[in-house]
Design an enzyme around this catalytic site. Structure first.
Site, PDB file in Angstrom:
ATOM      1  N   ASN A 183     -10.259 -11.350   3.334  1.00 12.90           N
ATOM      2  CA  ASN A 183     -11.301 -11.044   2.366  1.00 12.90           C
ATOM      3  C   ASN A 183     -11.974 -12.311   1.813  1.00 12.90           C
ATOM      4  O   ASN A 183     -11.311 -13.188   1.265  1.00 12.90           O
ATOM      5  CB  ASN A 183     -10.705 -10.248   1.197  1.00 12.90           C
ATOM      6  CG  ASN A 183     -11.766  -9.498   0.410  1.00 12.90           C
ATOM      7  OD1 ASN A 183     -12.943  -9.564   0.745  1.00 12.90           O
ATOM      8  ND2 ASN A 183     -11.339  -8.773  -0.602  1.00 12.90           N
ATOM      9  N   HIS A 215      -3.335   3.587  -6.553  1.00  8.06           N
ATOM     10  CA  HIS A 215      -3.905   2.694  -7.562  1.00  8.06           C
ATOM     11  C   HIS A 215      -4.562   3.504  -8.673  1.00  8.06           C
ATOM     12  O   HIS A 215      -5.670   4.000  -8.509  1.00  8.06           O
ATOM     13  CB  HIS A 215      -4.988   1.817  -6.928  1.00  8.06           C
ATOM     14  CG  HIS A 215      -4.470   0.593  -6.298  1.00  8.06           C
ATOM     15  ND1 HIS A 215      -5.172  -0.583  -6.320  1.00  8.06           N
ATOM     16  CD2 HIS A 215      -3.345   0.335  -5.604  1.00  8.06           C
ATOM     17  CE1 HIS A 215      -4.498  -1.527  -5.678  1.00  8.06           C
ATOM     18  NE2 HIS A 215      -3.405  -0.995  -5.223  1.00  8.06           N
ATOM     19  N   ARG A 259       0.547   2.658  -9.264  1.00  9.65           N
ATOM     20  CA  ARG A 259       0.237   1.384  -9.887  1.00  9.65           C
ATOM     21  C   ARG A 259      -0.706   1.657 -11.054  1.00  9.65           C
ATOM     22  O   ARG A 259      -1.641   2.450 -10.908  1.00  9.65           O
ATOM     23  CB  ARG A 259      -0.441   0.445  -8.879  1.00  9.65           C
ATOM     24  CG  ARG A 259      -0.703  -0.948  -9.433  1.00  9.65           C
ATOM     25  CD  ARG A 259      -1.415  -1.883  -8.474  1.00  9.65           C
ATOM     26  NE  ARG A 259      -2.841  -1.905  -8.734  1.00  9.65           N
ATOM     27  CZ  ARG A 259      -3.628  -2.904  -8.323  1.00  9.65           C
ATOM     28  NH1 ARG A 259      -3.132  -3.913  -7.617  1.00  9.65           N
ATOM     29  NH2 ARG A 259      -4.931  -2.885  -8.600  1.00  9.65           N
ATOM     30  N   ASP A 274       0.382  -4.986 -11.376  1.00 11.59           N
ATOM     31  CA  ASP A 274       0.019  -6.213 -10.668  1.00 11.59           C
ATOM     32  C   ASP A 274      -0.525  -7.226 -11.675  1.00 11.59           C
ATOM     33  O   ASP A 274      -1.588  -7.026 -12.261  1.00 11.59           O
ATOM     34  CB  ASP A 274      -1.059  -5.891  -9.612  1.00 11.59           C
ATOM     35  CG  ASP A 274      -1.288  -7.047  -8.654  1.00 11.59           C
ATOM     36  OD1 ASP A 274      -1.939  -6.821  -7.617  1.00 11.59           O
ATOM     37  OD2 ASP A 274      -0.781  -8.164  -8.917  1.00 11.59           O
ATOM     38  N   GLU A 316       4.209  -7.371 -10.138  1.00  9.86           N
ATOM     39  CA  GLU A 316       3.729  -8.041  -8.923  1.00  9.86           C
ATOM     40  C   GLU A 316       2.974  -9.328  -9.233  1.00  9.86           C
ATOM     41  O   GLU A 316       2.214  -9.399 -10.207  1.00  9.86           O
ATOM     42  CB  GLU A 316       2.801  -7.084  -8.182  1.00  9.86           C
ATOM     43  CG  GLU A 316       2.139  -7.660  -6.967  1.00  9.86           C
ATOM     44  CD  GLU A 316       1.186  -6.678  -6.336  1.00  9.86           C
ATOM     45  OE1 GLU A 316       1.305  -5.470  -6.603  1.00  9.86           O
ATOM     46  OE2 GLU A 316       0.305  -7.115  -5.587  1.00  9.86           O
ATOM     47  N   ARG A 321       5.889  -8.816  -0.169  1.00  9.60           N
ATOM     48  CA  ARG A 321       4.633  -8.074   0.013  1.00  9.60           C
ATOM     49  C   ARG A 321       3.856  -8.486   1.265  1.00  9.60           C
ATOM     50  O   ARG A 321       2.736  -8.018   1.479  1.00  9.60           O
ATOM     51  CB  ARG A 321       3.738  -8.307  -1.201  1.00  9.60           C
ATOM     52  CG  ARG A 321       4.271  -7.776  -2.491  1.00  9.60           C
ATOM     53  CD  ARG A 321       3.675  -6.443  -2.859  1.00  9.60           C
ATOM     54  NE  ARG A 321       2.249  -6.511  -3.137  1.00  9.60           N
ATOM     55  CZ  ARG A 321       1.403  -5.560  -2.766  1.00  9.60           C
ATOM     56  NH1 ARG A 321       1.847  -4.525  -2.076  1.00  9.60           N
ATOM     57  NH2 ARG A 321       0.125  -5.642  -3.066  1.00  9.60           N
ATOM     58  N   HIS A 368       1.455  -5.191   1.337  1.00  3.29           N
ATOM     59  CA  HIS A 368       0.100  -5.127   0.816  1.00  3.29           C
ATOM     60  C   HIS A 368      -0.687  -4.095   1.618  1.00  3.29           C
ATOM     61  O   HIS A 368      -0.475  -3.940   2.823  1.00  3.29           O
ATOM     62  CB  HIS A 368      -0.512  -6.511   0.991  1.00  3.29           C
ATOM     63  CG  HIS A 368      -1.826  -6.729   0.365  1.00  3.29           C
ATOM     64  ND1 HIS A 368      -2.672  -7.705   0.810  1.00  3.29           N
ATOM     65  CD2 HIS A 368      -2.449  -6.134  -0.681  1.00  3.29           C
ATOM     66  CE1 HIS A 368      -3.776  -7.701   0.065  1.00  3.29           C
ATOM     67  NE2 HIS A 368      -3.658  -6.782  -0.840  1.00  3.29           N
ATOM     68  N   ASP A 386      -9.214  -4.050   1.481  1.00  7.14           N
ATOM     69  CA  ASP A 386      -9.749  -5.131   2.311  1.00  7.14           C
ATOM     70  C   ASP A 386      -8.847  -5.457   3.494  1.00  7.14           C
ATOM     71  O   ASP A 386      -9.058  -6.429   4.205  1.00  7.14           O
ATOM     72  CB  ASP A 386     -10.031  -6.393   1.466  1.00  7.14           C
ATOM     73  CG  ASP A 386      -8.876  -6.772   0.568  1.00  7.14           C
ATOM     74  OD1 ASP A 386      -8.754  -6.187  -0.510  1.00  7.14           O
ATOM     75  OD2 ASP A 386      -8.074  -7.651   0.959  1.00  7.14           O
ATOM     76  N   TRP A 411      -7.514 -16.252 -10.153  1.00  5.43           N
ATOM     77  CA  TRP A 411      -8.079 -14.892 -10.195  1.00  5.43           C
ATOM     78  C   TRP A 411      -7.064 -13.924  -9.645  1.00  5.43           C
ATOM     79  O   TRP A 411      -6.357 -14.197  -8.685  1.00  5.43           O
ATOM     80  CB  TRP A 411      -9.353 -14.791  -9.363  1.00  5.43           C
ATOM     81  CG  TRP A 411      -9.831 -13.377  -9.365  1.00  5.43           C
ATOM     82  CD1 TRP A 411     -10.466 -12.717 -10.384  1.00  5.43           C
ATOM     83  CD2 TRP A 411      -9.622 -12.408  -8.336  1.00  5.43           C
ATOM     84  NE1 TRP A 411     -10.683 -11.422 -10.040  1.00  5.43           N
ATOM     85  CE2 TRP A 411     -10.184 -11.190  -8.803  1.00  5.43           C
ATOM     86  CE3 TRP A 411      -9.033 -12.430  -7.085  1.00  5.43           C
ATOM     87  CZ2 TRP A 411     -10.165 -10.011  -8.042  1.00  5.43           C
ATOM     88  CZ3 TRP A 411      -9.002 -11.264  -6.322  1.00  5.43           C
ATOM     89  CH2 TRP A 411      -9.585 -10.083  -6.816  1.00  5.43           C
TER      90      TRP A 411
HETATM   91  C1  CS2 Z   1      -4.322  -6.686  -4.954  1.00  9.50           C
HETATM   92  C2  CS2 Z   1      -5.357  -6.837  -3.872  1.00  9.50           C
HETATM   93  O1  CS2 Z   1      -3.798  -4.618  -3.952  1.00  9.50           O
HETATM   94  C3  CS2 Z   1      -3.335  -5.609  -4.548  1.00  9.50           C
HETATM   95  O2  CS2 Z   1      -2.144  -5.765  -4.829  1.00  9.50           O
HETATM   96  O3  CS2 Z   1      -3.651  -7.867  -5.238  1.00  9.50           O
HETATM   97  O4  CS2 Z   1      -6.259  -5.781  -4.020  1.00  9.50           O
HETATM   98  C4  CS2 Z   1      -6.128  -8.146  -3.869  1.00  9.50           C
HETATM   99  O5  CS2 Z   1      -6.790  -8.308  -5.098  1.00  9.50           O
HETATM  100  C5  CS2 Z   1      -7.140  -8.104  -2.733  1.00  9.50           C
HETATM  101  O6  CS2 Z   1      -6.457  -7.797  -1.541  1.00  9.50           O
HETATM  102  C6  CS2 Z   1      -7.858  -9.436  -2.602  1.00  9.50           C
HETATM  103  O7  CS2 Z   1      -8.755  -9.369  -1.527  1.00  9.50           O
HETATM  104 MG    MG Z   2      -1.614  -7.593  -5.586  1.00  9.28          MG
END
Ligand code: CS2
Ligand code: MG
Length: 402
Positions: free
Chosen positions: A37, A122, A147, A210, A236, A283, A312, A316, A402
């Site tokens: 990403n 999510h 989450r 997270d 996380e 992860r 993960h 993306d 970030w």
């Molecule tokens: C996040 C991700 O899903 C998660 O746990 O940390 O969405 C992350 O922000 C993105 O993959 C970044 O591209």
């Molecule tokens: Mg994450």
């Protein structure tokens, strides 16, 4: 079986995806996800300019030898671009091998260790009330694990909160959007969120959160301790993990389970974390950690230290990664959980797949290979769009995570 051709397909059905397609003289082809990403073109070039010329003519069945050639032969080892490129080749070759065997990929790894892959969804909201309601919606959809992320009053652009109807898509501008991070406001707010979630949904539903790399180790220890009454499934990315030793400090202050690793790309990024049991879930996933071949090494190391997988699975990462990951998840003995963010309808149309969702579980399906394909004609209708991930600064302007 000889590799006769390979090409990179870049498409943007709502967001960018990079896919590698490898063709063989048997007529069987395989595909692998190469999406990184915000840095998609770097991986596309790495594959087209430096990897594909080395694949033509090789025996597609020699997955391990090709992996070793691409890893050792790069000289400049490791890193997200290199390992995503290697992952795409590895995934495509496992797809080919399984298709040639007429078996779903998980059968080649060792067969199923469970009947389905437990996933988490999510839930997010602009207020605690909205987030409580959204978690309830996921529970009603059958999710066993959810989450929870919530906007923080007064903090513009809190991580993980969707702007529109679809899921949170962070890479939303050509140049990085800047957001301001406020740690005191966050540390004060998150325990209130989980107190409200437990009040509303009771003690059983599994909840996770997270932190997204935003805290220092001692702040992460404090948050983990404050969340102990609410029994999280995991906290996380509590702090950036280049310094794996930092997690020892977090561990000294809290029993809240820790998950880390979506930004890792080799076993070396997590070896100390695993061997010292500084984390509970790793992860790493197929597309960014060198493919099935390397992810299996990571999972096998983790199993020795009772660390479980928690790959993960954000939007993306393409459906190709999700499909391959689900075969891995169905097999891996020390499975923990799989992240599952639904892709858009356009994305699912470009990447037809065999995996299905039912009552909080995904299953990869029984078709030969990893069960995901790409509709190249449809993919061509969605040209690449230059997008980058946001950045964050502290209130005093200091660059932050970030
Ligand atoms: C996040 C991700 O899903 C998660 O746990 O940390 O969405 C992350 O922000 C993105 O993959 C970044 O591209
Ligand atoms: Mg994450």
């Amino acid at each position: 079986m000889r590799i006769t051709d390979a090409r990179v397909i870049i498409t943007c059905p709502g967001r960018n995806f990079v896919t590698l397609k490898i063709e063989t003289d048997s007529g069987i082809y395989g595909i692998g996800d190469a999406t990184l990403n915000g840095r998609e073109l770097a991986v596309a070039s790495y594959l087209t300019d430096h990897v594909i010329p080395n694949l033509i003519g090789r025996d597609a069945h020699r997955i391990e030898d090709i992996w070793q050639f691409l890893y050792r032969g790069a000289y400049w080892r490791r890193g997200p671009v290199t390992m995503s490129a290697i992952a795409a080749v590895d995934t495509a070759l496992w797809d080919i091998k399984a298709k040639a065997a007429g078996l779903p990929l998980y059968q080649l790894l060792g067969g199923a260790s469970r009947d389905g892959v437990m996933v988490y969804g999510h839930a997010n909201g602009k207020t605690i009330e909205e987030t409580v309601e959204e978690v309830g919606r996921y529970v009603s959809l059958g999710y066993k694990v959810v989450r929870a992320q919530c906007a923080i009053p007064g903090v513009e652009g809190t991580y993980g909160v969707a702007k529109g109807q679809m899921y949170y898509e962070p890479a939303s501008s050509e140049l990085p959007e800047e957001s301001v991070w406020n740690t005191p406001a966050y540390l004060n707010f998150v325990p209130k969120l989980f107190a409200a979630l437990r009040d509303a949904h009771g003690p059983e539903i599994e909840l996770l959160h997270d932190v997204h790399h935003r805290l220092t180790p001692i702040e992460a220890g404090a948050l983990g301790k404050a969340l102990e009454p609410y029994r999280l499934f995991w906290m996380e990315d509590a702090t950036p993990a280049e310094n794996q030793e930092a997690f020892r400090l977090i561990r000294q202050h809290t029993t809240t389970p820790l998950a880390v690793g979506e930004v890792f790309n080799t076993i070396h990024d997590c070896r100390e974390l695993i061997q010292n049991q500084l984390i509970d879930y790793i992860r790493t996933t197929v597309v960014h950690a060198g493919g099935i071949t390397h992810l299996r090494n990571i999972a096998n190391l983790a199993a020795l230290y009772q660390v479980r997988t928690g790959s993960h699975g954000a939007t993306d990462l393409s459906p190709v990664c999700m499909g391959a990951a689900l075969h891995f998840d169905l097999w891996v003995p020390n499975f923990g959980i799989q992240e599952y963010m639904l892709h858009s309808e356009e994305t699912d149309a470009v990447f037809p797949h065999a995996y299905t969702f039912s009552e909080g579980y995904l299953h990869p399906g029984e078709v030969p290979g990893h069960g995901v394909d790409i509709d190249e004609g449809l993919a061509a209708r969605y040209p690449y769009q230059s997008k980058q991930l946001p950045v964050a600064r502290l209130r005093d302007g200091t660059m932050w995570n970030w």
